[in-house]
Each structure stands twice: as C-alpha cells, then as structure tokens.
Scaffold this motif. Structure first.
Motif, PDB file in Angstrom:
ATOM      1  N   ALA A 178      -3.055  25.306 -12.631  1.00 29.94           N
ATOM      2  CA  ALA A 178      -3.833  26.296 -13.378  1.00 29.94           C
ATOM      3  C   ALA A 178      -4.156  25.773 -14.779  1.00 29.94           C
ATOM      4  O   ALA A 178      -5.246  26.020 -15.303  1.00 29.94           O
ATOM      5  N   LEU A 179      -3.215  25.035 -15.381  1.00 28.35           N
ATOM      6  CA  LEU A 179      -3.459  24.474 -16.707  1.00 28.35           C
ATOM      7  C   LEU A 179      -4.604  23.472 -16.672  1.00 28.35           C
ATOM      8  O   LEU A 179      -5.480  23.501 -17.537  1.00 28.35           O
ATOM      9  N   PHE A 180      -4.630  22.600 -15.682  1.00 26.03           N
ATOM     10  CA  PHE A 180      -5.708  21.621 -15.592  1.00 26.03           C
ATOM     11  C   PHE A 180      -7.054  22.309 -15.389  1.00 26.03           C
ATOM     12  O   PHE A 180      -8.063  21.908 -15.968  1.00 26.03           O
ATOM     13  N   PHE A 181      -7.076  23.351 -14.575  1.00 22.22           N
ATOM     14  CA  PHE A 181      -8.301  24.120 -14.375  1.00 22.22           C
ATOM     15  C   PHE A 181      -8.729  24.780 -15.682  1.00 22.22           C
ATOM     16  O   PHE A 181      -9.914  24.748 -16.050  1.00 22.22           O
ATOM     17  N   LEU A 182      -7.766  25.378 -16.399  1.00 21.66           N
ATOM     18  CA  LEU A 182      -8.071  26.020 -17.674  1.00 21.66           C
ATOM     19  C   LEU A 182      -8.550  25.009 -18.712  1.00 21.66           C
ATOM     20  O   LEU A 182      -9.492  25.284 -19.464  1.00 21.66           O
ATOM     21  N   LEU A 183      -7.937  23.844 -18.750  1.00 23.24           N
ATOM     22  CA  LEU A 183      -8.371  22.815 -19.697  1.00 23.24           C
ATOM     23  C   LEU A 183      -9.789  22.341 -19.394  1.00 23.24           C
ATOM     24  O   LEU A 183     -10.558  22.056 -20.306  1.00 23.24           O
ATOM     25  N   ALA A 184     -10.141  22.275 -18.113  1.00 29.32           N
ATOM     26  CA  ALA A 184     -11.511  21.907 -17.738  1.00 29.32           C
ATOM     27  C   ALA A 184     -12.491  22.980 -18.213  1.00 29.32           C
ATOM     28  O   ALA A 184     -13.565  22.660 -18.756  1.00 29.32           O
ATOM     29  N   ILE A 185     -12.130  24.245 -18.040  1.00 27.68           N
ATOM     30  CA  ILE A 185     -12.992  25.332 -18.513  1.00 27.68           C
ATOM     31  C   ILE A 185     -13.119  25.278 -20.033  1.00 27.68           C
ATOM     32  O   ILE A 185     -14.209  25.454 -20.587  1.00 27.68           O
ATOM     33  N   TYR A 217     -18.626  28.195 -29.663  1.00 29.22           N
ATOM     34  CA  TYR A 217     -17.267  28.665 -29.931  1.00 29.22           C
ATOM     35  C   TYR A 217     -16.246  27.545 -29.750  1.00 29.22           C
ATOM     36  O   TYR A 217     -15.241  27.704 -29.064  1.00 29.22           O
ATOM     37  N   GLU A 218     -16.485  26.415 -30.397  1.00 33.08           N
ATOM     38  CA  GLU A 218     -15.602  25.261 -30.233  1.00 33.08           C
ATOM     39  C   GLU A 218     -14.172  25.570 -30.641  1.00 33.08           C
ATOM     40  O   GLU A 218     -13.227  25.178 -29.967  1.00 33.08           O
ATOM     41  N   THR A 219     -14.003  26.270 -31.774  1.00 35.55           N
ATOM     42  CA  THR A 219     -12.650  26.529 -32.269  1.00 35.55           C
ATOM     43  C   THR A 219     -11.879  27.468 -31.345  1.00 35.55           C
ATOM     44  O   THR A 219     -10.674  27.324 -31.188  1.00 35.55           O
ATOM     45  N   VAL A 220     -12.584  28.408 -30.723  1.00 38.87           N
ATOM     46  CA  VAL A 220     -11.921  29.341 -29.810  1.00 38.87           C
ATOM     47  C   VAL A 220     -11.410  28.598 -28.580  1.00 38.87           C
ATOM     48  O   VAL A 220     -10.247  28.751 -28.185  1.00 38.87           O
ATOM     49  N   PHE A 221     -12.266  27.781 -27.979  1.00 41.22           N
ATOM     50  CA  PHE A 221     -11.849  27.044 -26.781  1.00 41.22           C
ATOM     51  C   PHE A 221     -10.791  25.992 -27.102  1.00 41.22           C
ATOM     52  O   PHE A 221      -9.875  25.767 -26.306  1.00 41.22           O
ATOM     53  N   ALA A 222     -10.888  25.370 -28.262  1.00 39.64           N
ATOM     54  CA  ALA A 222      -9.857  24.405 -28.660  1.00 39.64           C
ATOM     55  C   ALA A 222      -8.534  25.113 -28.904  1.00 39.64           C
ATOM     56  O   ALA A 222      -7.465  24.591 -28.548  1.00 39.64           O
ATOM     57  N   ILE A 234      -5.247  23.407 -39.453  1.00 37.03           N
ATOM     58  CA  ILE A 234      -6.591  22.872 -39.209  1.00 37.03           C
ATOM     59  C   ILE A 234      -7.493  23.989 -38.682  1.00 37.03           C
ATOM     60  O   ILE A 234      -7.924  23.966 -37.524  1.00 37.03           O
ATOM     61  N   PRO A 235      -7.793  24.993 -39.487  1.00 40.56           N
ATOM     62  CA  PRO A 235      -8.572  26.134 -38.975  1.00 40.56           C
ATOM     63  C   PRO A 235     -10.020  25.778 -38.629  1.00 40.56           C
ATOM     64  O   PRO A 235     -10.665  26.526 -37.898  1.00 40.56           O
ATOM     65  N   GLU A 236     -10.516  24.662 -39.127  1.00 42.01           N
ATOM     66  CA  GLU A 236     -11.886  24.280 -38.772  1.00 42.01           C
ATOM     67  C   GLU A 236     -11.978  23.729 -37.346  1.00 42.01           C
ATOM     68  O   GLU A 236     -13.070  23.606 -36.793  1.00 42.01           O
ATOM     69  N   HIS A 237     -10.827  23.419 -36.727  1.00 40.90           N
ATOM     70  CA  HIS A 237     -10.814  22.907 -35.353  1.00 40.90           C
ATOM     71  C   HIS A 237     -10.193  23.875 -34.357  1.00 40.90           C
ATOM     72  O   HIS A 237     -10.494  23.797 -33.160  1.00 40.90           O
ATOM     73  N   PHE A 238      -9.290  24.745 -34.821  1.00 43.19           N
ATOM     74  CA  PHE A 238      -8.561  25.654 -33.922  1.00 43.19           C
ATOM     75  C   PHE A 238      -8.603  27.071 -34.459  1.00 43.19           C
ATOM     76  O   PHE A 238      -8.399  27.309 -35.642  1.00 43.19           O
ATOM     77  N   ASN A 239      -8.831  28.015 -33.570  1.00 42.76           N
ATOM     78  CA  ASN A 239      -8.771  29.429 -33.909  1.00 42.76           C
ATOM     79  C   ASN A 239      -7.342  29.904 -33.667  1.00 42.76           C
ATOM     80  O   ASN A 239      -6.783  29.697 -32.585  1.00 42.76           O
ATOM     81  N   VAL A 240      -6.735  30.555 -34.664  1.00 45.77           N
ATOM     82  CA  VAL A 240      -5.334  30.964 -34.576  1.00 45.77           C
ATOM     83  C   VAL A 240      -5.137  32.028 -33.493  1.00 45.77           C
ATOM     84  O   VAL A 240      -4.188  31.940 -32.693  1.00 45.77           O
TER      85      VAL A 240
END
Length: 123
Positions: free
Chosen positions: A14-21, A31-36, A91-97
């Motif tokens: 499931a993790l690999f599938f989620l990472l692909a999504i 929404y790069e930061t949200v998915f990251a 690193i809030p410019e790359h990841f959404n908390v």
C-alpha cells in the motif's frame, strides 16, 4: 506473529502504491508540498509500523521463553513522528505540515481497512 508479518507486507504494498500516487500528484498538480508531505508522513508512519512489528516479535519471543519482557518502542515511534513533523516544519517550502501528519496516520488507516476486509472475508 506470521499474521503481523503478512499485515506488514500488505502495508508495504500500500505504501508503494501511495508513493506512486504522491509522485504523480507532485508532478502533475500545483500541490507539490501537500503530496510531498503525505509521502514523508507515510514513509515515517511505515517506519513506525516496522518498529512495532520488530518489537512485537521480541515481545512474543520473551513471553514464550519466560524471560523479562521488553518495551514495545513507544518512545522511539513517538520520536520518529516528531522527527517527521520537525522536518516538515524546517522545510515548509517543500513539505506541508498538516499533510505530513495525515501521512503519519495513513498506515494505521490501511491497517483498519485491511482488518475490515479480512473480517468480511472470513465471515
């Protein structure tokens, strides 16, 4: 304990599938930061589940041998969750908390879904 290892194997799939999504969402949307953040949280969440599986094996062995039981690694798993959120806050410019926290909980959501499906198959 074989059932727990089977669950962990399903978690990894499931993790690999989620990472692909997440990779597709990161590349194709704005929404790069949200998915990251979801990917980061899911990685740390799966790491926490792996720690739990390892500790449950040790706990099971110590009970069957009659030796002193060890802890289940709650502090280590909590520290891992804090590290994921700290990384996202650093690193809030790359990841959404918020999405990182959601990603931390996704392995447990997968666990509940797998248990429900397993229960429905057996009854």
């Amino acid at each position: 304990m074989l059932d727990l290892h089977h669950i962990f194997t399903m978690q990894k799939r499931a993790l690999f599938f989620l990472l692909a999504i997440c990779a597709i969402g990161w590349a194709a949307t704005s929404y790069e930061t949200v998915f990251a953040g979801i990917a980061l949280g899911a990685l740390f969440g799966t790491y926490n589940f792996w720690i739990l599986v390892r500790r449950m094996d040790k706990f099971d062995r110590s009970i069957s041998e009659g030796t002193k039981t060890t802890s289940l690694g709650t502090l280590l798993r909590f520290a891992s969750g804090v590290a994921a959120v700290a990384l996202a806050m650093t690193i809030p410019e790359h990841f959404n908390v918020a999405s990182t926290v959601i990603g931390l909980m996704l392995p447990y959501v997968f666990l509940y879904i797998e248990r429900i499906v397993s229960h429905l198959r057996n009854h």
